[in-house]
Design a protein around this motif. Structure first.
Motif, PDB file in Angstrom:
ATOM      1  N   VAL A   1       0.843  -1.197   0.000  1.00 33.92           N
ATOM      2  CA  VAL A   1       0.000   0.000   0.000  1.00 33.92           C
ATOM      3  C   VAL A   1       0.878   1.248   0.000  1.00 33.92           C
ATOM      4  O   VAL A   1       0.654   2.175  -0.787  1.00 33.92           O
ATOM      5  CB  VAL A   1      -0.956  -0.012   1.215  1.00 33.92           C
ATOM      6  N   ARG A   2       1.886   1.263   0.854  1.00 33.73           N
ATOM      7  CA  ARG A   2       2.798   2.424   0.892  1.00 33.73           C
ATOM      8  C   ARG A   2       3.508   2.607  -0.435  1.00 33.73           C
ATOM      9  O   ARG A   2       3.664   3.737  -0.915  1.00 33.73           O
ATOM     10  CB  ARG A   2       3.822   2.258   2.026  1.00 33.73           C
ATOM     11  N   ASN A   3       3.942   1.508  -1.052  1.00 33.84           N
ATOM     12  CA  ASN A   3       4.636   1.605  -2.340  1.00 33.84           C
ATOM     13  C   ASN A   3       3.726   2.140  -3.440  1.00 33.84           C
ATOM     14  O   ASN A   3       4.174   2.905  -4.304  1.00 33.84           O
ATOM     15  CB  ASN A   3       5.225   0.256  -2.742  1.00 33.84           C
ATOM     16  N   ALA A   4       2.458   1.751  -3.433  1.00 33.37           N
ATOM     17  CA  ALA A   4       1.509   2.291  -4.413  1.00 33.37           C
ATOM     18  C   ALA A   4       1.390   3.802  -4.241  1.00 33.37           C
ATOM     19  O   ALA A   4       1.380   4.555  -5.222  1.00 33.37           O
ATOM     20  CB  ALA A   4       0.144   1.622  -4.261  1.00 33.37           C
ATOM     21  N   ALA A   5       1.330   4.247  -2.997  1.00 33.89           N
ATOM     22  CA  ALA A   5       1.245   5.680  -2.718  1.00 33.89           C
ATOM     23  C   ALA A   5       2.537   6.395  -3.104  1.00 33.89           C
ATOM     24  O   ALA A   5       2.505   7.493  -3.671  1.00 33.89           O
ATOM     25  CB  ALA A   5       0.930   5.905  -1.243  1.00 33.89           C
ATOM     26  N   LYS A   6       3.686   5.777  -2.828  1.00 38.09           N
ATOM     27  CA  LYS A   6       4.977   6.389  -3.182  1.00 38.09           C
ATOM     28  C   LYS A   6       5.117   6.562  -4.691  1.00 38.09           C
ATOM     29  O   LYS A   6       5.614   7.584  -5.160  1.00 38.09           O
ATOM     30  CB  LYS A   6       6.137   5.536  -2.644  1.00 38.09           C
ATOM     31  N   ARG A   7       4.686   5.550  -5.463  1.00 36.48           N
ATOM     32  CA  ARG A   7       4.760   5.663  -6.929  1.00 36.48           C
ATOM     33  C   ARG A   7       3.909   6.834  -7.427  1.00 36.48           C
ATOM     34  O   ARG A   7       4.343   7.585  -8.300  1.00 36.48           O
ATOM     35  CB  ARG A   7       4.321   4.366  -7.590  1.00 36.48           C
ATOM     36  N   LEU A   8       2.745   6.993  -6.871  1.00 39.21           N
ATOM     37  CA  LEU A   8       1.880   8.094  -7.276  1.00 39.21           C
ATOM     38  C   LEU A   8       2.500   9.436  -6.878  1.00 39.21           C
ATOM     39  O   LEU A   8       2.515  10.382  -7.678  1.00 39.21           O
ATOM     40  CB  LEU A   8       0.491   7.934  -6.655  1.00 39.21           C
ATOM     41  N   LEU A   9       3.036   9.517  -5.684  1.00 38.73           N
ATOM     42  CA  LEU A   9       3.693  10.741  -5.238  1.00 38.73           C
ATOM     43  C   LEU A   9       4.865  11.092  -6.148  1.00 38.73           C
ATOM     44  O   LEU A   9       5.053  12.254  -6.517  1.00 38.73           O
ATOM     45  CB  LEU A   9       4.157  10.602  -3.788  1.00 38.73           C
ATOM     46  N   GLU A  10       5.641  10.106  -6.557  1.00 40.26           N
ATOM     47  CA  GLU A  10       6.754  10.340  -7.480  1.00 40.26           C
ATOM     48  C   GLU A  10       6.263  10.882  -8.817  1.00 40.26           C
ATOM     49  O   GLU A  10       6.873  11.790  -9.395  1.00 40.26           O
ATOM     50  CB  GLU A  10       7.554   9.057  -7.694  1.00 40.26           C
ATOM     51  N   MET A  11       5.148  10.350  -9.310  1.00 37.94           N
ATOM     52  CA  MET A  11       4.588  10.865 -10.566  1.00 37.94           C
ATOM     53  C   MET A  11       4.159  12.314 -10.407  1.00 37.94           C
ATOM     54  O   MET A  11       4.387  13.137 -11.287  1.00 37.94           O
ATOM     55  CB  MET A  11       3.413  10.012 -11.032  1.00 37.94           C
ATOM     56  N   TRP A  12       3.527  12.627  -9.284  1.00 40.83           N
ATOM     57  CA  TRP A  12       3.110  14.005  -9.037  1.00 40.83           C
ATOM     58  C   TRP A  12       4.313  14.938  -8.990  1.00 40.83           C
ATOM     59  O   TRP A  12       4.283  16.028  -9.545  1.00 40.83           O
ATOM     60  CB  TRP A  12       2.358  14.103  -7.718  1.00 40.83           C
ATOM     61  N   GLU A  13       5.379  14.486  -8.317  1.00 41.06           N
ATOM     62  CA  GLU A  13       6.579  15.319  -8.202  1.00 41.06           C
ATOM     63  C   GLU A  13       7.237  15.520  -9.559  1.00 41.06           C
ATOM     64  O   GLU A  13       7.689  16.625  -9.871  1.00 41.06           O
ATOM     65  CB  GLU A  13       7.550  14.699  -7.192  1.00 41.06           C
ATOM     66  N   ARG A  14       7.295  14.464 -10.384  1.00 40.89           N
ATOM     67  CA  ARG A  14       7.846  14.603 -11.744  1.00 40.89           C
ATOM     68  C   ARG A  14       7.014  15.562 -12.574  1.00 40.89           C
ATOM     69  O   ARG A  14       7.550  16.405 -13.288  1.00 40.89           O
ATOM     70  CB  ARG A  14       7.915  13.248 -12.435  1.00 40.89           C
ATOM     71  N   ASP A  15       5.714  15.430 -12.480  1.00 38.96           N
ATOM     72  CA  ASP A  15       4.814  16.296 -13.238  1.00 38.96           C
ATOM     73  C   ASP A  15       4.999  17.756 -12.820  1.00 38.96           C
ATOM     74  O   ASP A  15       5.068  18.648 -13.666  1.00 38.96           O
ATOM     75  CB  ASP A  15       3.367  15.851 -13.023  1.00 38.96           C
ATOM     76  N   ALA A  16       5.092  17.991 -11.519  1.00 38.38           N
ATOM     77  CA  ALA A  16       5.291  19.359 -11.016  1.00 38.38           C
ATOM     78  C   ALA A  16       6.638  19.910 -11.484  1.00 38.38           C
ATOM     79  O   ALA A  16       6.732  21.089 -11.869  1.00 38.38           O
ATOM     80  CB  ALA A  16       5.203  19.375  -9.493  1.00 38.38           C
ATOM     81  N   ALA A  17       7.681  19.080 -11.479  1.00 34.42           N
ATOM     82  CA  ALA A  17       8.993  19.518 -11.943  1.00 34.42           C
ATOM     83  C   ALA A  17       8.933  19.886 -13.432  1.00 34.42           C
ATOM     84  O   ALA A  17       9.518  20.889 -13.850  1.00 34.42           O
ATOM     85  CB  ALA A  17      10.038  18.439 -11.697  1.00 34.42           C
ATOM     86  N   LEU A  18       8.262  19.089 -14.220  1.00 32.23           N
ATOM     87  CA  LEU A  18       8.117  19.396 -15.636  1.00 32.23           C
ATOM     88  C   LEU A  18       7.362  20.694 -15.868  1.00 32.23           C
ATOM     89  O   LEU A  18       7.739  21.497 -16.738  1.00 32.23           O
ATOM     90  CB  LEU A  18       7.397  18.244 -16.359  1.00 32.23           C
ATOM     91  N   GLU A  19       6.330  20.916 -15.078  1.00 31.11           N
ATOM     92  CA  GLU A  19       5.563  22.163 -15.203  1.00 31.11           C
ATOM     93  C   GLU A  19       6.428  23.375 -14.864  1.00 31.11           C
ATOM     94  O   GLU A  19       6.228  24.451 -15.411  1.00 31.11           O
ATOM     95  CB  GLU A  19       4.331  22.118 -14.325  1.00 31.11           C
ATOM     96  N   ARG A  20       7.372  23.188 -13.947  1.00 27.39           N
ATOM     97  CA  ARG A  20       8.279  24.281 -13.578  1.00 27.39           C
ATOM     98  C   ARG A  20       9.452  24.394 -14.550  1.00 27.39           C
ATOM     99  O   ARG A  20      10.291  25.276 -14.401  1.00 27.39           O
ATOM    100  CB  ARG A  20       8.805  24.060 -12.152  1.00 27.39           C
ATOM    101  N   GLY A  21       9.529  23.478 -15.489  1.00 28.27           N
ATOM    102  CA  GLY A  21      10.609  23.491 -16.455  1.00 28.27           C
ATOM    103  C   GLY A  21      11.903  22.877 -15.941  1.00 28.27           C
ATOM    104  O   GLY A  21      12.969  23.117 -16.502  1.00 28.27           O
ATOM    105  N   GLU A  22      11.812  22.106 -14.893  1.00 28.26           N
ATOM    106  CA  GLU A  22      12.989  21.489 -14.298  1.00 28.26           C
ATOM    107  C   GLU A  22      13.239  20.113 -14.897  1.00 28.26           C
ATOM    108  O   GLU A  22      12.319  19.447 -15.363  1.00 28.26           O
ATOM    109  CB  GLU A  22      12.796  21.340 -12.780  1.00 28.26           C
ATOM    110  N   ASP A  23      14.495  19.697 -14.855  1.00 30.23           N
ATOM    111  CA  ASP A  23      14.839  18.328 -15.243  1.00 30.23           C
ATOM    112  C   ASP A  23      14.623  17.441 -14.023  1.00 30.23           C
ATOM    113  O   ASP A  23      14.684  17.883 -12.876  1.00 30.23           O
ATOM    114  CB  ASP A  23      16.313  18.222 -15.656  1.00 30.23           C
ATOM    115  N   PHE A  24      14.392  16.177 -14.291  1.00 33.04           N
ATOM    116  CA  PHE A  24      14.262  15.223 -13.195  1.00 33.04           C
ATOM    117  C   PHE A  24      14.905  13.929 -13.624  1.00 33.04           C
ATOM    118  O   PHE A  24      15.087  13.664 -14.802  1.00 33.04           O
ATOM    119  CB  PHE A  24      12.795  15.006 -12.787  1.00 33.04           C
TER     120      PHE A  24
END
Length: 184
Positions: A160-183
């Protein structure tokens, strides 16, 4: 499958898709109107039967899931939570929550505390999928989903925690892309 003609005017009026004005009318359409119209055309009994069949896992259940995913009717959401509540910890309950993730809209957030408090780890893990599907469909912003995700990050089960962590990572990548950052 049906021989009855559709009264499109009546259907549009039932969906509040027509607004009459003194100089004519305004009509609205789009995916949401189409989903609601199709659900009305096929009827609640069809949707409930299709939901039950999908949850059964019988051959053809993925076709049934695809139809429900396209329609996303409220009746299917209601039937999923009903099946889940009556399942008493069975695989059927987890299957209902899995299907719920495919037909979800923001109305299912009211059930998230109940789903996330369930003793079945698959049910709790599927709650992450609900949040993911709402986010990927553009219905939910990460800030709105974060309280539910935080609850999953505190779960006692690794899956359950890993499912949540994967989603959080996707959100963080998406936010970084929106800010124009590399990840990485």
């Amino acid at each position: 499958m049906t021989d009855k003609a559709v009264d499109w005017r009546d259907l549009a009026e039932r969906l509040d898709a027509i607004t009459y004005q003194e100089n004519g009318r305004m009509e609205s359409g789009g995916t949401n109107v189409a989903e609601k119209a199709l659900a009305l055309i096929v009827g609640d009994d069809f949707v409930r039967q299709t939901t039950d069949y999908c949850v059964s896992g019988e051959p053809g259940s993925e076709t049934a899931r695809s139809v429900l995913r396209l329609l996303r009717p409220q009746v299917a959401r209601d039937r999923c939570i009903e099946i889940f509540r009556m399942s008493d910890g069975s695989v059927r309950g987890a299957a209902a929550i899995h299907l719920l993730s495919d037909v979800a809209d923001l109305s299912v957030l009211q059930w998230m505390p109940e789903i996330q408090a369930n003793s079945d780890i698959f049910v709790r893990a599927y709650s992450a999928r609900i949040i993911d599907q709402l986010w990927m469909g553009g219905d939910l912003e990460p800030e709105e989903g974060r309280p539910f995700l935080d609850a999953l990050l505190r779960d006692t089960d690794d899956m359950v925690r890993n499912a949540a962590k994967r989603l959080l990572e996707m959100w963080e990548r998406d936010a970084a892309l929106e800010r124009g950052e590399d990840f990485e």
